[in-house]
Design an enzyme around this catalytic site. Structure first.
Site, PDB file in Angstrom:
ATOM      1  N   ARG A 197     -10.408   0.014   8.212  1.00  0.00           N
ATOM      2  CA  ARG A 197      -9.805  -1.281   8.499  1.00  0.00           C
ATOM      3  C   ARG A 197     -10.799  -2.250   9.129  1.00  0.00           C
ATOM      4  O   ARG A 197     -10.439  -3.353   9.505  1.00  0.00           O
ATOM      5  CB  ARG A 197      -8.671  -1.061   9.479  1.00  0.00           C
ATOM      6  CG  ARG A 197      -7.341  -1.456   8.913  1.00  0.00           C
ATOM      7  CD  ARG A 197      -6.293  -1.017   9.903  1.00  0.00           C
ATOM      8  NE  ARG A 197      -5.116  -1.776   9.732  1.00  0.00           N
ATOM      9  CZ  ARG A 197      -4.038  -1.286   9.121  1.00  0.00           C
ATOM     10  NH1 ARG A 197      -4.028  -0.100   8.610  1.00  0.00           N
ATOM     11  NH2 ARG A 197      -2.965  -2.031   9.047  1.00  0.00           N
ATOM     12  N   ARG A 233      -0.831  -9.125  13.152  1.00  0.00           N
ATOM     13  CA  ARG A 233      -1.374  -8.155  12.173  1.00  0.00           C
ATOM     14  C   ARG A 233      -2.105  -8.888  11.048  1.00  0.00           C
ATOM     15  O   ARG A 233      -3.158  -8.432  10.576  1.00  0.00           O
ATOM     16  CB  ARG A 233      -0.236  -7.294  11.601  1.00  0.00           C
ATOM     17  CG  ARG A 233       0.258  -6.241  12.579  1.00  0.00           C
ATOM     18  CD  ARG A 233       1.654  -5.741  12.256  1.00  0.00           C
ATOM     19  NE  ARG A 233       1.761  -5.101  10.959  1.00  0.00           N
ATOM     20  CZ  ARG A 233       2.927  -4.805  10.380  1.00  0.00           C
ATOM     21  NH1 ARG A 233       4.063  -5.111  10.981  1.00  0.00           N
ATOM     22  NH2 ARG A 233       2.949  -4.219   9.209  1.00  0.00           N
ATOM     23  N   ARG A 293      11.639  -5.413   5.357  1.00  0.00           N
ATOM     24  CA  ARG A 293      11.431  -4.006   4.994  1.00  0.00           C
ATOM     25  C   ARG A 293      12.346  -3.078   5.809  1.00  0.00           C
ATOM     26  O   ARG A 293      12.531  -3.264   7.000  1.00  0.00           O
ATOM     27  CB  ARG A 293       9.974  -3.617   5.257  1.00  0.00           C
ATOM     28  CG  ARG A 293       9.732  -2.117   5.099  1.00  0.00           C
ATOM     29  CD  ARG A 293       8.285  -1.750   5.126  1.00  0.00           C
ATOM     30  NE  ARG A 293       7.575  -2.344   6.246  1.00  0.00           N
ATOM     31  CZ  ARG A 293       6.253  -2.412   6.316  1.00  0.00           C
ATOM     32  NH1 ARG A 293       5.515  -1.935   5.334  1.00  0.00           N
ATOM     33  NH2 ARG A 293       5.683  -2.958   7.361  1.00  0.00           N
ATOM     34  N   LYS A 310       0.843  -1.206   0.000  1.00  0.00           N
ATOM     35  CA  LYS A 310       0.000   0.000   0.000  1.00  0.00           C
ATOM     36  C   LYS A 310       0.879   1.257   0.000  1.00  0.00           C
ATOM     37  O   LYS A 310       0.680   2.165  -0.801  1.00  0.00           O
ATOM     38  CB  LYS A 310      -0.937   0.004   1.226  1.00  0.00           C
ATOM     39  CG  LYS A 310      -1.869  -1.193   1.293  1.00  0.00           C
ATOM     40  CD  LYS A 310      -2.787  -1.134   2.495  1.00  0.00           C
ATOM     41  CE  LYS A 310      -2.124  -1.238   3.836  1.00  0.00           C
ATOM     42  NZ  LYS A 310      -1.456  -2.542   4.133  1.00  0.00           N
ATOM     43  N   ARG A 314      10.754  -0.844  11.253  1.00  0.00           N
ATOM     44  CA  ARG A 314       9.619  -0.481  12.100  1.00  0.00           C
ATOM     45  C   ARG A 314       9.528  -1.422  13.301  1.00  0.00           C
ATOM     46  O   ARG A 314       9.796  -2.609  13.175  1.00  0.00           O
ATOM     47  CB  ARG A 314       8.311  -0.586  11.284  1.00  0.00           C
ATOM     48  CG  ARG A 314       7.889   0.734  10.701  1.00  0.00           C
ATOM     49  CD  ARG A 314       6.773   0.621   9.715  1.00  0.00           C
ATOM     50  NE  ARG A 314       5.614  -0.167  10.128  1.00  0.00           N
ATOM     51  CZ  ARG A 314       4.541  -0.350   9.370  1.00  0.00           C
ATOM     52  NH1 ARG A 314       4.495   0.228   8.173  1.00  0.00           N
ATOM     53  NH2 ARG A 314       3.529  -1.083   9.787  1.00  0.00           N
TER      54      ARG A 314
HETATM   55  P1  AP5 Z   1       4.770  -1.641   1.841  1.00  0.00           P
HETATM   56  O1  AP5 Z   1       4.462  -0.845   0.645  1.00  0.00           O
HETATM   57  O2  AP5 Z   1       5.502  -0.981   2.951  1.00  0.00           O
HETATM   58  O3  AP5 Z   1       3.463  -2.412   2.370  1.00  0.00           O
HETATM   59  P2  AP5 Z   1       2.169  -1.891   3.145  1.00  0.00           P
HETATM   60  O4  AP5 Z   1       0.993  -2.518   2.502  1.00  0.00           O
HETATM   61  O5  AP5 Z   1       2.209  -0.399   3.275  1.00  0.00           O
HETATM   62  O6  AP5 Z   1       2.408  -2.613   4.531  1.00  0.00           O
HETATM   63  P3  AP5 Z   1       2.286  -2.082   6.027  1.00  0.00           P
HETATM   64  O7  AP5 Z   1       3.083  -3.051   6.879  1.00  0.00           O
HETATM   65  O8  AP5 Z   1       2.628  -0.631   6.136  1.00  0.00           O
HETATM   66  O9  AP5 Z   1       0.765  -2.278   6.283  1.00  0.00           O
HETATM   67  P4  AP5 Z   1       0.043  -2.331   7.600  1.00  0.00           P
HETATM   68  O10 AP5 Z   1      -1.352  -2.256   7.124  1.00  0.00           O
HETATM   69  O11 AP5 Z   1       0.364  -3.485   8.469  1.00  0.00           O
HETATM   70  O12 AP5 Z   1       0.640  -1.076   8.425  1.00  0.00           O
HETATM   71  P5  AP5 Z   1       0.070   0.346   8.807  1.00  0.00           P
HETATM   72  O13 AP5 Z   1       1.193   1.273   8.907  1.00  0.00           O
HETATM   73  O14 AP5 Z   1      -1.082   0.706   7.933  1.00  0.00           O
HETATM   74  O15 AP5 Z   1       5.623  -2.924   1.335  1.00  0.00           O
HETATM   75  C1  AP5 Z   1       6.066  -3.924   2.253  1.00  0.00           C
HETATM   76  C2  AP5 Z   1       7.426  -4.483   1.794  1.00  0.00           C
HETATM   77  O16 AP5 Z   1       7.251  -5.185   0.565  1.00  0.00           O
HETATM   78  C3  AP5 Z   1       8.512  -3.438   1.518  1.00  0.00           C
HETATM   79  O17 AP5 Z   1       9.746  -3.961   1.905  1.00  0.00           O
HETATM   80  C4  AP5 Z   1       8.434  -3.224   0.012  1.00  0.00           C
HETATM   81  O18 AP5 Z   1       9.669  -2.791  -0.515  1.00  0.00           O
HETATM   82  C5  AP5 Z   1       8.049  -4.614  -0.477  1.00  0.00           C
HETATM   83  N1  AP5 Z   1       7.200  -4.620  -1.686  1.00  0.00           N
HETATM   84  C6  AP5 Z   1       6.169  -3.784  -1.956  1.00  0.00           C
HETATM   85  N2  AP5 Z   1       5.598  -4.102  -3.147  1.00  0.00           N
HETATM   86  C7  AP5 Z   1       6.281  -5.188  -3.623  1.00  0.00           C
HETATM   87  C8  AP5 Z   1       6.184  -5.999  -4.796  1.00  0.00           C
HETATM   88  N3  AP5 Z   1       5.263  -5.753  -5.746  1.00  0.00           N
HETATM   89  N4  AP5 Z   1       7.039  -7.029  -4.958  1.00  0.00           N
HETATM   90  C9  AP5 Z   1       7.995  -7.286  -3.995  1.00  0.00           C
HETATM   91  N5  AP5 Z   1       8.149  -6.557  -2.871  1.00  0.00           N
HETATM   92  C10 AP5 Z   1       7.305  -5.512  -2.680  1.00  0.00           C
HETATM   93  O19 AP5 Z   1      -0.567   0.084  10.250  1.00  0.00           O
HETATM   94  C11 AP5 Z   1       0.267  -0.216  11.366  1.00  0.00           C
HETATM   95  C12 AP5 Z   1      -0.581  -0.368  12.608  1.00  0.00           C
HETATM   96  O20 AP5 Z   1      -1.241   0.891  12.918  1.00  0.00           O
HETATM   97  C13 AP5 Z   1      -1.725  -1.384  12.535  1.00  0.00           C
HETATM   98  O21 AP5 Z   1      -1.280  -2.692  12.824  1.00  0.00           O
HETATM   99  C14 AP5 Z   1      -2.700  -0.839  13.595  1.00  0.00           C
HETATM  100  O22 AP5 Z   1      -2.262  -1.187  14.890  1.00  0.00           O
HETATM  101  C15 AP5 Z   1      -2.548   0.666  13.443  1.00  0.00           C
HETATM  102  N6  AP5 Z   1      -3.546   1.204  12.492  1.00  0.00           N
HETATM  103  C16 AP5 Z   1      -3.296   1.755  11.267  1.00  0.00           C
HETATM  104  N7  AP5 Z   1      -4.435   2.122  10.665  1.00  0.00           N
HETATM  105  C17 AP5 Z   1      -5.440   1.798  11.532  1.00  0.00           C
HETATM  106  C18 AP5 Z   1      -6.853   1.901  11.471  1.00  0.00           C
HETATM  107  N8  AP5 Z   1      -7.476   2.380  10.384  1.00  0.00           N
HETATM  108  N9  AP5 Z   1      -7.569   1.467  12.532  1.00  0.00           N
HETATM  109  C19 AP5 Z   1      -6.953   0.990  13.627  1.00  0.00           C
HETATM  110  N10 AP5 Z   1      -5.624   0.820  13.743  1.00  0.00           N
HETATM  111  C20 AP5 Z   1      -4.879   1.236  12.701  1.00  0.00           C
HETATM  112 MG    MG Z   2       2.319   0.959   4.883  1.00  0.00          MG
END
Ligand code: AP5
Ligand code: MG
Length: 207
Positions: A88, A163, A122, A13, A152
């Site tokens: 979410r 997660r 990552r 994402k 992270r």
């Molecule tokens: P990346 O692009 O970083 O992936 P991402 O989908 O952004 O993954 P996240 O880990 O950030 O998602 P998340 O939903 O767990 O975290 P968030 O910060 O939202 O890519 C990942 C890796 O893959 C990288 O190394 C990249 O280089 C590689 N990659 C990417 N595309 C690729 C491809 N095509 N091929 C190969 N490699 C690739 O949330 C964190 C926490 O915050 C949650 O757990 C929760 O506690 C809280 N939170 C956030 N939003 C909410 C909400 N709405 N409600 C409640 N709690 C929330």
């Molecule tokens: Mg992300």
């Protein structure tokens, strides 16, 4: 245009949001980034969010919905935005429908087996860029801004398992929610590189 980027942890994402922002000039709003900035800044929101994020659970809806509702009133959100990591769960999606108009939900679909390695490998930069160790060739600084990369706190196997479980039970049902609204588009991010995934996204978004 207002878009939701839906997808499991590690689906790409953030990676795709950065590409979409560059080409389509949409504002990138990531609730995860907002929480991490609050944790770093030691704010009240950060103090609440930290224990949930460390446990791989969702931060309470009341906190999260208020943050997004307020952020969408800022001037820079007037010309279109991408929501990364929000909504979410079903409650957040229903709340969002009350205060925003969403045009499209882009689901980045990835086999779960690939996600653990993607997340644990990552490395991120405070400027928002994200990399994978396999493509860094030993580099420890950001190719875009030169700052030191770091891992992270929630990118460890135990938290990632939690997660993924949270995603499967609470977030995945949103796929059907947006399908029923006729707003769902799916892009596959299996073996495809980030650039190939972005090509699929451009086909969906046009031009
Ligand atoms: P990346 O692009 O970083 O992936 P991402 O989908 O952004 O993954 P996240 O880990 O950030 O998602 P998340 O939903 O767990 O975290 P968030 O910060 O939202 O890519 C990942 C890796 O893959 C990288 O190394 C990249 O280089 C590689 N990659 C990417 N595309 C690729 C491809 N095509 N091929 C190969 N490699 C690739 O949330 C964190 C926490 O915050 C949650 O757990 C929760 O506690 C809280 N939170 C956030 N939003 C909410 C909400 N709405 N409600 C409640 N709690 C929330
Ligand atoms: Mg992300």
């Amino acid at each position: 245009m207002n878009i939701i980027l839906l997808g499991a942890p590690g689906a790409g994402k953030g990676t795709q949001a950065s590409k979409i922002a560059g080409k389509y000039k949409l504002l990138h709003i990531s609730t995860g980034d907002i929480f991490r900035a609050n944790i770093k800044g030691g704010t009240e929101i950060g103090k609440i969010a930290k224990s949930y994020i460390d446990a791989g659970k969702l931060v309470p809806d009341s906190v999260t919905c208020d943050i997004v509702k307020d952020r969408l009133t800022w001037d820079d959100a007037r010309h279109g935005y991408m929501l990364d990591g929000f909504p979410r769960n079903l409650f957040q999606a229903q709340e969002l429908d009350k205060f925003a108009h969403i045009d499209l939900c882009l689901n980045i679909d990835v086999e779960e087996a690939l996600l653990m390695d993607r997340i644990c490998g990552r490395r991120v930069c405070s400027c928002g860029e994200s990399y994978h160790v396999s493509t860094l060739n030993g580099a420890t600084t950001c190719a875009k801004c030169g700052k030191e990369l770091y891992q992270r706190a929630d990118d460890n196997p135990e938290t990632v398992k939690a997660r993924l479980d949270t995603y499967n039970t609470q977030t995945a049902p949103l796929i059907d929610y947006y399908k029923a609204q006729g707003k769902l588009a799916v892009v596959k991010s299996g073996e495809g590189s980030p650039d190939l995934v972005f090509e699929q996204i451009c086909k969906v978004l046009g031009h």
